[in-house]
Design a protein around this motif. Structure first.
Motif, PDB file in Angstrom:
ATOM      1  N   VAL A   1      26.228  46.365  33.811  1.00  0.00           N
ATOM      2  CA  VAL A   1      26.666  45.471  34.910  1.00  0.00           C
ATOM      3  C   VAL A   1      27.645  46.266  35.857  1.00  0.00           C
ATOM      4  CG1 VAL A   1      27.746  43.282  35.590  1.00  0.00           C
ATOM      5  CG2 VAL A   1      26.521  43.233  33.398  1.00  0.00           C
ATOM      6  N   THR A   2      27.391  46.243  37.175  1.00  0.00           N
ATOM      7  CA  THR A   2      28.280  46.999  38.156  1.00  0.00           C
ATOM      8  C   THR A   2      28.518  45.622  38.993  1.00  0.00           C
ATOM      9  OG1 THR A   2      26.618  47.869  39.703  1.00  0.00           O
ATOM     10  CG2 THR A   2      27.423  49.149  37.760  1.00  0.00           C
ATOM     11  N   HIS A   3      29.511  46.318  40.052  1.00  0.00           N
ATOM     12  CA  HIS A   3      29.886  45.536  41.125  1.00  0.00           C
ATOM     13  C   HIS A   3      28.933  45.703  42.606  1.00  0.00           C
ATOM     14  CE1 HIS A   3      32.440  45.008  45.147  1.00  0.00           C
ATOM     15  NE2 HIS A   3      32.172  43.806  44.582  1.00  0.00           N
ATOM     16  N   SER A   4      28.634  46.885  42.473  1.00  0.00           N
ATOM     17  CA  SER A   4      27.643  47.150  43.758  1.00  0.00           C
ATOM     18  C   SER A   4      26.365  47.798  43.370  1.00  0.00           C
ATOM     19  CB  SER A   4      28.386  48.168  44.759  1.00  0.00           C
ATOM     20  OG  SER A   4      28.531  49.651  44.118  1.00  0.00           O
ATOM     21  N   ASN A   5      25.241  47.629  44.246  1.00  0.00           N
ATOM     22  CA  ASN A   5      24.089  48.464  44.014  1.00  0.00           C
ATOM     23  C   ASN A   5      24.287  49.736  43.780  1.00  0.00           C
ATOM     24  OD1 ASN A   5      22.009  46.348  43.671  1.00  0.00           O
ATOM     25  ND2 ASN A   5      22.326  45.767  45.575  1.00  0.00           N
ATOM     26  N   GLN A   6      25.225  50.395  44.981  1.00  0.00           N
ATOM     27  CA  GLN A   6      25.227  51.655  45.120  1.00  0.00           C
ATOM     28  C   GLN A   6      25.648  52.447  43.689  1.00  0.00           C
ATOM     29  OE1 GLN A   6      28.141  52.712  47.699  1.00  0.00           O
ATOM     30  NE2 GLN A   6      28.123  54.943  47.550  1.00  0.00           N
ATOM     31  N   ALA A   7      26.715  51.811  42.952  1.00  0.00           N
ATOM     32  CA  ALA A   7      27.281  52.440  41.929  1.00  0.00           C
ATOM     33  C   ALA A   7      26.167  52.007  40.689  1.00  0.00           C
ATOM     34  CB  ALA A   7      28.423  51.272  41.346  1.00  0.00           C
ATOM     35  N   LEU A   8      25.355  51.110  40.645  1.00  0.00           N
ATOM     36  CA  LEU A   8      24.254  50.914  39.603  1.00  0.00           C
ATOM     37  C   LEU A   8      23.292  52.068  39.950  1.00  0.00           C
ATOM     38  CD1 LEU A   8      23.600  49.031  37.505  1.00  0.00           C
ATOM     39  CD2 LEU A   8      22.608  47.390  38.918  1.00  0.00           C
ATOM     40  N   ASN A   9      22.942  52.230  41.017  1.00  0.00           N
ATOM     41  CA  ASN A   9      21.987  53.442  41.459  1.00  0.00           C
ATOM     42  C   ASN A   9      22.585  54.921  40.897  1.00  0.00           C
ATOM     43  OD1 ASN A   9      20.196  51.397  42.544  1.00  0.00           O
ATOM     44  ND2 ASN A   9      20.799  51.824  44.419  1.00  0.00           N
ATOM     45  N   GLN A  10      23.895  54.953  41.106  1.00  0.00           N
ATOM     46  CA  GLN A  10      24.217  56.169  40.868  1.00  0.00           C
ATOM     47  C   GLN A  10      24.231  56.356  39.272  1.00  0.00           C
ATOM     48  OE1 GLN A  10      28.380  56.146  42.242  1.00  0.00           O
ATOM     49  NE2 GLN A  10      27.747  56.893  44.233  1.00  0.00           N
TER      50      GLN A  10
ATOM     51  N   ARG B   1      10.425  54.164  29.301  1.00  0.00           N
ATOM     52  CA  ARG B   1       9.812  52.778  29.200  1.00  0.00           C
ATOM     53  C   ARG B   1      10.712  51.775  28.746  1.00  0.00           C
ATOM     54  NH1 ARG B   1       8.402  55.138  24.072  1.00  0.00           N
ATOM     55  NH2 ARG B   1       8.558  53.712  22.278  1.00  0.00           N
ATOM     56  N   HIS B   2      12.114  52.087  28.169  1.00  0.00           N
ATOM     57  CA  HIS B   2      13.231  51.426  27.694  1.00  0.00           C
ATOM     58  C   HIS B   2      14.104  51.021  29.044  1.00  0.00           C
ATOM     59  CE1 HIS B   2      12.230  52.985  23.512  1.00  0.00           C
ATOM     60  NE2 HIS B   2      11.452  51.760  23.789  1.00  0.00           N
ATOM     61  N   LEU B   3      13.787  51.551  30.249  1.00  0.00           N
ATOM     62  CA  LEU B   3      14.947  51.107  31.299  1.00  0.00           C
ATOM     63  C   LEU B   3      14.296  50.126  32.086  1.00  0.00           C
ATOM     64  CD1 LEU B   3      15.647  54.874  32.397  1.00  0.00           C
ATOM     65  CD2 LEU B   3      17.150  53.416  31.138  1.00  0.00           C
ATOM     66  N   LEU B   4      15.151  49.026  32.472  1.00  0.00           N
ATOM     67  CA  LEU B   4      14.664  48.111  33.437  1.00  0.00           C
ATOM     68  C   LEU B   4      15.931  47.746  34.302  1.00  0.00           C
ATOM     69  CD1 LEU B   4      12.664  45.914  34.310  1.00  0.00           C
ATOM     70  CD2 LEU B   4      13.658  44.441  32.445  1.00  0.00           C
ATOM     71  N   ARG B   5      15.760  47.583  35.594  1.00  0.00           N
ATOM     72  CA  ARG B   5      16.476  47.297  36.800  1.00  0.00           C
ATOM     73  C   ARG B   5      16.397  46.161  37.420  1.00  0.00           C
ATOM     74  NH1 ARG B   5      19.651  46.662  40.637  1.00  0.00           N
ATOM     75  NH2 ARG B   5      20.381  48.237  42.040  1.00  0.00           N
ATOM     76  N   LEU B   6      17.220  44.921  37.187  1.00  0.00           N
ATOM     77  CA  LEU B   6      16.866  43.712  37.874  1.00  0.00           C
ATOM     78  C   LEU B   6      17.721  43.571  39.240  1.00  0.00           C
ATOM     79  CD1 LEU B   6      17.193  41.182  34.609  1.00  0.00           C
ATOM     80  CD2 LEU B   6      15.337  42.473  35.653  1.00  0.00           C
TER      81      LEU B   6
END
Length: 1472
Positions: A840-849, A862-867
């Motif tokens: 869990v992160t605050h911003s999409n930018q941090a999650l993408n990094q 195959r074990h990665l998923l981004r909601l």
């Protein structure tokens, strides 16, 4: 004709400025730290300053007031000055107690003086206003129990001995209830007897303090008349007192004994019967505060144990009270027999209690109350002194049935209405000064129960959303300009993008209530609007999705057509707004009146402009409105709406979050046992650290964390490392490490002899290198490896993250937080393959990094998923969203089945094994496994015979299949090596079939939605989302049966408290227990907190405090990363004082980019003093919209200078602390150099707050303020501002203002140690070979002020243009046959003209003069045409280049007023 020169505008100083000057002079004389010779302490200075009410001065408290405080000099002015300064620090949200901690000796005496002053008579030495200040000071003390110094003083006021203040009968009753307390009470009495009389008297005073304070308050309250004028001092005193009571009741340590004292004083009864409650205007806030106090006094908690009470237990308490009253009535009051013999449900309502007790005399009522130990016994033959109204209210309010808190919450509408939206006490305007108190809950360190925790957050989140909704309604509705038409109706004179007039509104369904409820299950309505607007706006309206929230508004304007709207006057009366109700979109209706569902099918094309939306109304609100209409004859709200307003989807998720919190409160919200007390702020804060967890894991595989055995040894300083193999050639990663695990029990008794042995053993790590099994012969089979050499603190963070429990990592700027997070995720993935991790992160930018780094490690994709919706911005061709993963699985399935087909062909097996995953499974079982087992039986060791190397290759059954792998597959060196290769090949084949078995579900599930749900619940091992997405989708995730074992939160200090808490509960408990094993939070509480737009919620309610920050304050152990690799060491020193031992990574000293100097600038960082320009420093064209023209021009001039030297513009960012200045700087850049190819635009011009989490090589920073420090006083903002630059930081500010600010001293003392004028080296081009800190070989020039810099840059630019021009002229000396004379020059001119035509605004500028030389006449002459700008300012200008020079307007600039007016008017949220 040239315009006449304008006279300079002289600005008269304000009173606050004159006062500020007075204090600055005093500071320089008595306490400023940079002054060497200070005058001796003088008590009269304090008296003077207090009399003139100037207490907001810098360093006054730290360097003068408290430093010189002692009992001898203590006086009223002295006490009050200290209290005012502390209150001011709390108001500004800066640390207040540090000074007292450094010199704690006189604090006990000081605190006793405060207590005495708080109880003094109001007509004596201390006025009521001053006692209000003291109440606020005491409130801050009670809310700072984490500070040892404060706690030691406050504890004496709120511990068990305070029960001395109870009536004797009530005390006896309470001690009888809890026998254990009797023992403690007797012990207290014994200790009292041993004390000497003076100490005992002092101690009795402290114990009775709160009881006496309550009595004093009641006397003040009773002096408030019902209708005659009342001084506001009395009202404010009463409000502050109730605020103090609420804060005491809302914290368990203070509430535990105090609640009984409060109950015994009958404070609430006195308040509800007081005149102040009945005063409409003056008593409004008091009444709201009173309701909050009533809520907390009856809170569902056991005061002594701190356990939450269930509904059954609350009912039992209520029944006990009523039955004890019935028993007393039966035994002693024959006139109450009817009451005594009735059943409880019949007599526990307010109406029936008044019916039974109302006819009784005052004396009888007093006797009833004294039997219940509520009042002292009434002596015989004496009349009671209490009036009947009080006695009756006392008995009724105590015994009436209360609706449970959860029921109240479920009946509460989620959408705000006009009553709440414009109530200043609960939704204050953005310009909240912090002076008064508000009817808002506060988020402090501790909470009573999880219910209390969720409820406070629910209320604050709701009100913060309401504030934003208010701004949207005011903006949209005022744009529509509703006016009164000639015929008495409403006419709209304007239009708004986000609002439309309603053509028709009908309620179409009111469904029956559920059993036990009195509100409908759902209410639906149809809203028709006419979309006669531009196509893109029409598309926005038609694009409203299911669950989007809109607002229905009723306006009845009273102003005639054409009246102008004035933003400074109250909104409601100008617009005539009457009602606001929320609704939720179900969908748009088609031609046949059916809801158009969201889905993959294209939407039908509807004819005409009219559109109808089906909406859900709030059932609770509908029921309340209808009840009001039927019972009170009020008008039907739902027949009056005439405007519908929508909001931006990103800001419109409040309802979903509120529903989530409400659902959490209605479920048994199970947080793991090891977290429960920590979340509420009680118990041992380190109890969830892995070292204290009962299920600590001894052996962990660190996989690719370590780069070598040396790296491992340096990562565990102070430990003995034992490697299981002695051969250095075999001591290579990956390593498994066995740690000494000490069980938490049995530590108290130690065997004296075994102690050394024990510590030796506790420091020994057993390291076992292991080889990752061969995965196959193809290059892509090799695992990806980590390449980062982690420091020992980073390794400790990784180790803690792999162990069960709570891990908190504090990551200062540039310390590799993301790398640590990614390594923890990777290690958990490999150590516990069956566990699932939520990121869990605050911003999409941090999650993408984070995601981009995870993909670089050895994790199967195959074990990665981004909601959520942020996956679109991922810088990768792969799609990690739910549907992207479904497509990946389907494509991968086809690829693998192709591989099966190839394998089948290579083995010569007939049939179609690769038809489905199921047939492939049978093929593996019967064809592949049998061949492998036969092969193993042939090549494995046979008895004593030595194995033959050639057999491994000879008998291998899959040669043909692996023909496309690098050859030869078998090396033929040793049997073991070849056997491992053969097993690797088989692992490769086996993995194909394992994956196909996992993908088999996608053959059975046909729809994309089902497949995506399956992936989410079963397949994905690492699931990532933002905290907002988690809050929005909790209901859906729980319903799906989503499960996870570990949570990792990045940017944890930027996430709201409640949004940090919700992700813990995205799954249903198993057998009543949470399956959560690890919670890793990574953040930095020394940088900026979550963004709260409303100052009142931010400051008063402390809503900006993240859970991460609260845990740090409570004392939860943290791992502090201590080596940064972002900035030069000298720049790091500007902020590393804020952290524990923050040092530098070796490369910061070694790499050439860090050791080379900044070309053209003498220093790598500098603070440049900027004085007033044209008599003006900071200006404020709109409230809180600060600008400083001098600084803005100076910053842009330095930027242009750097670009002219050759610095790439995108390596420079310009930051400022206010939005007003940001707009001004952007304006100036547009005018000066924005479209000039020689200069360009900086990478970003933005505010410090917006730039958090980003960096650049060179930062130019403008601090704007010249009168007051403003919000840079928040050290967290300073840390962010100082830590954005890698190589160079240049700060423009009014030095005299900022160097006096105590909180900023550590940074500003370093900044002011260097010259305060800009030192430049104009002849040194970029890049330079000069080392940082070396004296330059070129001449250094000192710039004294902004006009000089602007002139200098201008001349430098002109020189550059000339040299370029001469260069072109030489190029033109070509044979006449090749080019017509003047053609080349002409084309160059045309090019430049074209560019100027494209940017007329940039060219049309006044070229300004150097303010130091009085050339005002020439300045007025240069304001004519663009083409003259360059020429008139500089005699050497060449006509062909005039157009490009126009974009670099001359030295100084447009007057402040002009620029201020051009600056964009701020959006409401941009007032920072």
């Amino acid at each position: 004709m040239a315009a006449p020169a304008q006279p300079k505008k002289i600005v008269a100083p304000t009173v606050s400025q004159i006062n500020a000057e007075f204090v600055t002079q005093l500071a320089c004389k008595y306490w400023a730290p940079h002054i060497k010779k200070k005058s001796p302490f003088d008590i009269k200075v304090i008296e003077d300053i207090y009399e003139k009410e100037i207490v907001k001065s810098s360093q006054y408290l730290e360097n003068y007031l408290w430093m010189n405080y002692s009992p001898e000099v203590s006086s009223k002015a002295y006490l009050m000055s200290i209290c005012c300064m502390v209150n001011e620090k709390f108001r500004e949200n800066v640390p207040a107690w540090e000074t007292f901690k450094k010199k704690p000796d006189h604090f006990p005496f000081f605190f006793k003086c405060i207590l005495k002053a708080a109880l003094a008579e109001t007509d004596g030495e201390f006025s009521l206003h001053e006692q209000t200040v003291l109440l606020l000071f005491l409130d801050h003390c009670f809310n700072s129990l984490e500070v040892d110094l404060i706690r030691s003083q406050v504890q004496q006021l709120i511990s068990l001995p305070m029960w001395m203040g109870l009536q004797p009968a009530r005390l006896e009753l309470e001690l009888k209830k809890t026998p254990k307390l009797r023992k403690f009470w007797n012990l207290i009495k014994k200790n009292d007897e041993k004390m000497d009389p003076e100490a005992r008297e002092q101690s009795f005073q402290e114990r009775r303090f709160l009881s006496q304070l309550i009595q004093k308050f009641i006397s003040v309250l009773k002096s408030v008349p019902l209708s005659e004028p009342v001084t506001m001092d009395k009202v404010h005193y009463c409000e502050r007192f109730i605020e103090l009571m609420i804060d005491l009741e809302a914290l368990l340590p203070t509430r535990r004994w105090f609640n009984t004292i409060l109950d015994d004083s009958h404070l609430l009864v006195h308040c509800y019967l007081s005149n102040l409650v009945h005063r409409e205007e003056d008593g409004h806030l008091f009444s709201q505060l009173l309701d909050m106090l009533k809520f907390y006094t009856g809170f569902e908690i056991n005061d002594q144990t701190g356990n939450a009470l269930t509904e059954n237990e609350m009912t039992t308490i209520h029944y006990d009270r009523i039955t004890s009253l019935q028993r007393a009535a039966f035994a002693h009051f024959p006139e109450l027999y009817d009451f005594a013999l009735s059943n409880v449900a019949e007599v526990d309502t307010r109406e029936s209690l008044v019916k039974f007790f109302g006819p009784l005399s005052s004396n009888t009522l007093h006797q009833v109350a004294s039997y219940l130990c509520l009042l002292p016994i009434l002596p015989k033959n004496e009349d009671t002194t209490f009036d009947k109204e009080f006695l009756l209210e006392l008995l009724v309010s105590r015994h009436e049935r209360r609706i449970s808190q959860i029921q109240q919450l479920n009946q509460m509408p989620l959408y705000p209405t006009e009553k709440i939206i414009w109530d200043e006490n609960i939704v204050p305007t953005e310009y909240y000064s912090g002076e008064g108190c508000l009817a808002l809950p506060k988020l402090n360190l501790q909470f009573l129960t999880l219910h209390d925790y969720l409820l406070r957050n629910f209320n604050l989140f709701r009100l913060e959303s309401t504030y934003e909704i208010r701004q949207d309604i005011e903006d949209s509705v005022s744009r529509m300009k509703p006016w009164l038409s000639e015929y008495g109706g409403v006419v709209f004179g304007g239009w708004a993008r986000m609002a439309q007039p309603i053509v028709a509104f009908t309620v179409v369904e009111v469904a029956k209530p559920n059993i036990g409820e009195n509100w409908p299950t759902r209410v639906r309505a149809d809203v028709t609007i006419n979309l006669n607007v531009r196509d893109h706006i029409k598309d926005e309206w038609e694009g409203l999705r299911k669950h989007d929230v809109c607002f229905l508004v009723t306006v009845r304007p009273t102003k005639p057509y054409g009246t102008k709207f004035d933003r400074r006057r109250p909104f409601i009366e100008q617009i005539g707004l009457v009602y606001v109700r929320g609704c939720e979109i179900q969908g748009m209706l088609d031609d046949k009146g059916r809801v158009i569902e969201d889905g993959p099918e294209p939407r039908p094309n509807l004819r005409g402009e009219s559109r109808t939306f089906r909406v859900f109304l709030d059932p609770n609100q509908y029921q309340q409105d209808m009840t009001n209409t039927i019972q009170n004859g009020a008008e039907d709200v739902y027949e009056t709406f005439n405007i519908i307003m929508r909001r931006k989807p990103k800001e419109n998720n409040f309802k979903a979050v509120l529903e989530t919190i409400r659902n959490l409160m209605n479920t048994d919200c199970v947080v793991p046992d090891w977290l429960h007390d920590i979340i509420l702020g009680y118990g041992d804060p380190s109890s969830a650290h892995y070292s204290k967890m009962p299920n600590q894991i001894a052996t962990l595989d660190f996989n690719d964390t370590f780069l070598s055995i040396e790296h491992l040894k340096t990562s565990f300083p102070g430990h003995n490392v034992k490697v299981t193999v002695d051969d250095p050639a075999l001591q290579i990663p990956p390593f498994r490490i066995t740690f000494p695990v000490r069980s938490g029990k049995g530590k108290k008794r130690k065997d004296v002899d075994g102690e050394d042995e024990d510590t030796e053993e506790a420091k020994t790590l057993i390291v076992e290198p292991h080889v990752i099994p061969n995965r196959g012969p193809y290059p892509y089979n090799q695992p990806k490896r980590n390449t980062i050499q982690f420091t020992h603190t980073q390794i400790e963070a990784i180790r803690a993250g792999m162990q069960p429990g709570l891990t908190m990592v504090v990551g200062p700027p540039g310390t590799g937080k993301t790398d640590v997070a990614v390594q923890i995720i990777s290690n958990i993935y490999h150590n516990f393959p069956e566990q699932r991790t939520l990121i869990v992160t605050h911003s999409n930018q941090a999650l993408n990094q984070l995601f981009e780094k995870i993909m670089a490690l050895d994790i199967d994709e195959r074990h990665l998923l981004r909601l959520g919706h942020g996956e679109e911005e991922l810088e990768t061709e792969k799609d990690f969203s739910r549907y992207g993963r479904v497509n990946y699985v389907l494509a991968r399935r086809i690829e693998l089945l192709e591989e099966v087909k190839r394998l089948q062909k290579s083995l010569g097996v007939p049939g179609d094994a690769s038809y489905t995953c199921e047939t492939a499974g049978y093929f593996f079982l019967y064809q592949v496994m049998s061949r492998w087992e036969e092969y193993i039986s042939k090549v494995k060791n046979k008895g004593n015979m030595l194995p033959d190397v050639t057999e491994v290759s000879t008998f291998f059954p899959f040669h043909e299949y692996f023909a496309n792998a690098p050859q030869p597959i078998f090396k033929g060196r040793t049997y073991e090596e070849d056997m491992e290769i053969a097993e690797g090949c088989f692992r490769h084949i086996k993995k194909i079939f394992t994956q196909l078995e996992e993908f088999r579900a996608s053959e059975l599930l046909r729809s994309g939605l089902d497949r995506s749900k399956y992936l989410l619940v079963k397949e994905a091992k690492i699931i990532a989302m933002t905290c907002t997405h988690a809050a929005l989708k909790r209901h859906d995730l729980v319903k799906l049966g989503f499960k996870y074992d570990n949570i990792l939160m990045e940017e944890a200090a930027q996430i709201l408290e409640i949004e940090t808490f919700i992700p813990l509960l995205l799954q249903n408990p198993q057998d009543g227990f949470s399956r959560l094993k690890r919670w890793i939070m990574i953040g930095d509480h020394h940088q900026l907190p979550p963004v709260i737009k409303n100052m009142a919620f931010q400051k008063y309610s402390n809503m900006e405090q993240s859970l991460f920050t609260r845990f740090v304050r409570v004392g939860v152990p943290t791992v502090d990363l201590d080596a940064q690799g972002r900035a030069r060491a000298s720049l790091c020193n500007l902020y590393n004082w804020r952290y524990k031992n923050l040092g530098n990574l070796p490369h910061v000293q070694l790499l050439p980019e860090f050791s080379t100097a900044n070309a053209g600038l003498l220093y790598d960082f500098q603070l440049i003093n900027v004085e007033d320009f044209q008599g003006v420093g900071e200006s404020e064209p709109n409230p809180y919209f600060y600008q400083n023209l001098g600084e803005a021009e100076y910053v842009v001039a330095l930027f242009m200078y750097m670009c002219l030297l050759g610095y790439p513009a995108d390596k420079i960012s310009i930051l400022t602390t206010y939005n007003g200045q940001k707009h001004l700087i952007r304006d100036i850049i547009n005018r000066r150099c924005g479209s000039n190819p020689l200069i360009g635009r900086p990478n970003k011009v933005t505010t410090v707050d917006r730039f958090q989490g980003q960096q650049n090589d060179y930062i130019l920073l403008s601090l704007v303020r010249t009168r007051a420090v403003g919000h840079l006083r928040d050290v967290r903002r300073l840390v962010v501002a100082m830590s954005r630059a890698r190589l160079g930081l240049y700060i423009f500010a009014r030095v005299s203002l900022f160097q006096n600010c105590f909180e900023l001293t550590p940074a500003f003392s370093q900044l002011t140690a260097r010259p305060l004028h800009l030192h430049i080296i104009p002849t040194e081009p970029f890049p330079t070979s000069r080392k940082n800190g070396e004296r330059p070989s070129h001449e250094v020039q000192i710039i004294k002020n902004m006009p000089q810099m602007a002139n200098f840059v201008y001349n430098m630019y002109m020189h550059l243009i000339q040299t370029t021009h001469h260069y072109h002229q030489t190029l033109l000396q070509l044979p006449p046959a090749m080019v017509e004379e003047g053609e080349e020059v002409q084309s160059q001119e045309t090019e430049l003209e074209t560019e100027e035509e494209a940017n007329p605004a940039q060219a049309d500028l006044s070229s300004l003069t150097d303010a130091t030389s009085s050339q005002e006449s020439s300045a007025s002459q240069t304001e004519s045409t663009p083409n003259q700008t360059g020429a008139s300012s500089s005699p050497e200008a060449i006509p062909t280049t005039s157009d490009i020079t126009a974009t670099v307007a001359g030295p100084v600039t447009v007057p402040a007023e002009a620029n201020a007016s051009q600056a964009v008017t701020p959006a409401p949220e941009e007032t920072k």
